[in-house]
Design a protein around this motif. Structure first.
Motif, short mmCIF file in Angstrom:
data_model
loop_
_atom_site.label_atom_id
_atom_site.label_comp_id
_atom_site.label_asym_id
_atom_site.label_seq_id
_atom_site.Cartn_x
_atom_site.Cartn_y
_atom_site.Cartn_z
N GLY A 220 -54.39 11.06 -8.34
CA GLY A 220 -53.60 10.69 -7.18
C GLY A 220 -52.18 11.24 -7.25
O GLY A 220 -51.63 11.70 -6.25
N HIS A 221 -51.58 11.21 -8.45
CA HIS A 221 -50.23 11.77 -8.63
C HIS A 221 -50.24 13.27 -8.32
O HIS A 221 -49.37 13.78 -7.61
CB HIS A 221 -49.74 11.56 -10.06
N LEU A 222 -51.23 13.96 -8.85
CA LEU A 222 -51.29 15.41 -8.68
C LEU A 222 -51.51 15.80 -7.22
O LEU A 222 -50.83 16.68 -6.68
CB LEU A 222 -52.39 16.00 -9.58
N THR A 223 -52.46 15.12 -6.58
CA THR A 223 -52.75 15.48 -5.18
C THR A 223 -51.58 15.13 -4.26
O THR A 223 -51.30 15.84 -3.30
CB THR A 223 -54.03 14.78 -4.69
N ARG A 224 -50.90 14.04 -4.57
CA ARG A 224 -49.74 13.66 -3.75
C ARG A 224 -48.64 14.72 -3.84
O ARG A 224 -48.06 15.12 -2.83
CB ARG A 224 -49.20 12.30 -4.19
N GLU A 225 -48.36 15.17 -5.05
CA GLU A 225 -47.31 16.17 -5.22
C GLU A 225 -47.70 17.51 -4.59
O GLU A 225 -46.84 18.27 -4.13
CB GLU A 225 -46.99 16.36 -6.71
N SER A 226 -49.00 17.82 -4.59
CA SER A 226 -49.47 19.08 -4.03
C SER A 226 -49.81 18.97 -2.55
O SER A 226 -50.16 19.97 -1.92
CB SER A 226 -50.71 19.58 -4.79
N GLN A 227 -49.77 17.75 -2.01
CA GLN A 227 -50.07 17.50 -0.60
C GLN A 227 -51.49 17.97 -0.24
O GLN A 227 -51.71 18.63 0.78
CB GLN A 227 -49.03 18.17 0.30
N VAL A 228 -52.43 17.61 -1.10
CA VAL A 228 -53.85 17.86 -0.85
C VAL A 228 -54.61 16.57 -1.10
O VAL A 228 -54.03 15.56 -1.50
CB VAL A 228 -54.40 18.99 -1.76
N GLY A 229 -55.91 16.58 -0.86
CA GLY A 229 -56.78 15.48 -1.21
C GLY A 229 -57.72 15.91 -2.32
O GLY A 229 -57.64 17.03 -2.82
N ALA A 230 -58.61 15.00 -2.71
CA ALA A 230 -59.55 15.32 -3.77
C ALA A 230 -60.88 14.60 -3.56
O ALA A 230 -60.91 13.45 -3.11
CB ALA A 230 -58.96 14.94 -5.12
N ILE A 231 -61.95 15.29 -3.91
CA ILE A 231 -63.27 14.68 -4.02
C ILE A 231 -63.78 14.99 -5.42
O ILE A 231 -63.79 16.14 -5.86
CB ILE A 231 -64.25 15.24 -2.97
N ILE A 232 -64.17 13.94 -6.14
CA ILE A 232 -64.76 14.12 -7.47
C ILE A 232 -66.07 13.35 -7.54
O ILE A 232 -66.33 12.46 -6.72
CB ILE A 232 -63.81 13.66 -8.60
N TYR A 233 -66.89 13.71 -8.51
CA TYR A 233 -68.23 13.15 -8.64
C TYR A 233 -68.37 12.48 -10.01
O TYR A 233 -68.21 13.14 -11.05
CB TYR A 233 -69.29 14.24 -8.47
N ALA A 234 -68.65 11.19 -10.00
CA ALA A 234 -68.70 10.42 -11.24
C ALA A 234 -69.72 10.97 -12.22
O ALA A 234 -69.49 10.96 -13.44
CB ALA A 234 -69.00 8.95 -10.94
N ASP A 235 -70.85 11.48 -11.70
CA ASP A 235 -71.88 11.96 -12.62
C ASP A 235 -71.56 13.34 -13.20
O ASP A 235 -72.30 13.85 -14.04
CB ASP A 235 -73.26 11.97 -11.95
#
Length: 319
Positions: A220-235
């Motif tokens: 969340g810190h990284l995406t906020r500073e870069s002004q992007v979002g993220a999708i990750i997969y737990a598996d």
């Protein structure tokens, strides 16, 4: 002849001085002198550790010292920096001012100085009436304008992590006797993080940082500073065999627990093979767990059934 060395300086002379490196001036002055090549710039980071907050009173003194240094080295690794030296402040209750305590503490630092090719530049030693308190400032160097930052991830970049995630958080549970750590691996990961120095991703990764407050929170810190979002997969998130044995009931702990000190990186798709090559060279595992989106401020984690996971807490809070 009368000895005019105050007790503080006796401990420094007998135990701390052996840690001093070039630029420390033998710890005989109040400051160090540090030279750096003109094509480099300095990277500085500082962390504090407080008894009962960041470590247990029963923890081995040498392990406390090593974790203190390694946490800061991890910050340098997260910016792609090479360690140069460090400053150390030690504030102790009076009962800790004894030969055995300082011998154990400096022995831990000395082992890691040799392992990570770094030395002490200076610092301070004082007493306090309550808890052990440590502060360490690590200094590294990078080529000018080549430091990895949090603010340059781009939409479409892959999201990658080093090592395995969540072991230290599980190690903390083991130390609290909440889970069984059969082979001691998880506890060891809590006490002795592995700063991922030597992974050369200059001009490969677009953004990076180390994971200290939990994967979800730091992403969340990284995406906020870069002004992007993220999708990750737990598996797709790499877990140790010890974490896998504990099962899915501890998955949230792994994704939100602190003290991983692995690297979180974003890498453009056309540079992924270069990153993998560097991973093999450094013998540091690197795993892709998702990608950056244009949904600014959104961090979504899907479980194995492609259902969005919701977390009670996203990570460690310092206050």
């Amino acid at each position: 002849m009368q000895n005019f060395l105050a007790p503080e300086f006796q401990f420094i002379h007998q135990y701390i001085k052996k840690l001093a490196g070039k630029g420390a001036l033998g710890l005989t002055d109040d400051a160090a002198i540090l030279s750096v090549e003109p094509e480099y710039e300095l990277v500085l980071t500082a962390d504090a550790m407080v008894e009962h907050v960041h470590f247990f009173s029963s923890d081995a003194v040498d392990l406390i010292a090593q974790k203190l240094l390694r946490c800061n080295l991890s910050d340098l690794a997260g910016m792609g920096a090479e360690p140069v030296g460090y400053l150390l402040t030690v504030s102790l209750p009076k009962h800790c001012f004894n030969a055995m305590w300082f011998e154990q503490f400096t022995s831990g630092l000395q082992r890691d100085q040799e392992l990570f090719h770094i030395s002490l530049l200076g610092g301070d030693t004082t007493s306090n009436p309550h808890n052990m308190v440590f502060s360490l400032t690590a200094i590294g160097k990078t080529l000018k304008n080549k430091s990895l930052r949090r603010n340059n991830a781009q939409v479409g970049d892959g999201i990658w992590v080093t090592g395995t995630i969540g072991d230290a958080a599980l190690g903390l549970l083991a130390l609290k006797n909440e889970i069984n750590d059969v082979d001691g691996f998880l506890t060891q990961r809590y006490h002795l993080p592995q700063p991922r120095l030597g992974l050369n991703l200059v001009d490969i990764a677009s953004a990076g940082m180390d994971i200290s407050d939990g994967l979800i929170q730091d992403l969340g810190h990284l995406t906020r500073e870069s002004q992007v979002g993220a999708i990750i997969y737990a598996d797709q998130i790499p877990l140790s065999k010890q974490a896998k044995i504990l099962g899915n009931s501890y998955l949230e702990t792994c994704l939100t627990g602190g003290d991983d000190y692995e690297l979180l990186l974003t890498i453009p798709q056309d540079k992924e093979q270069q990153a993998i090559t560097q991973s093999h060279k450094a013998n540091i595992p690197l795993t892709k767990i998702g990608y950056c989106t244009d949904q600014q401020g959104s961090v979504i984690c899907y479980d194995s059934n492609k259902i969005t996971m919701n977390f009670k807490n996203t990570g460690w809070s310092h206050i």
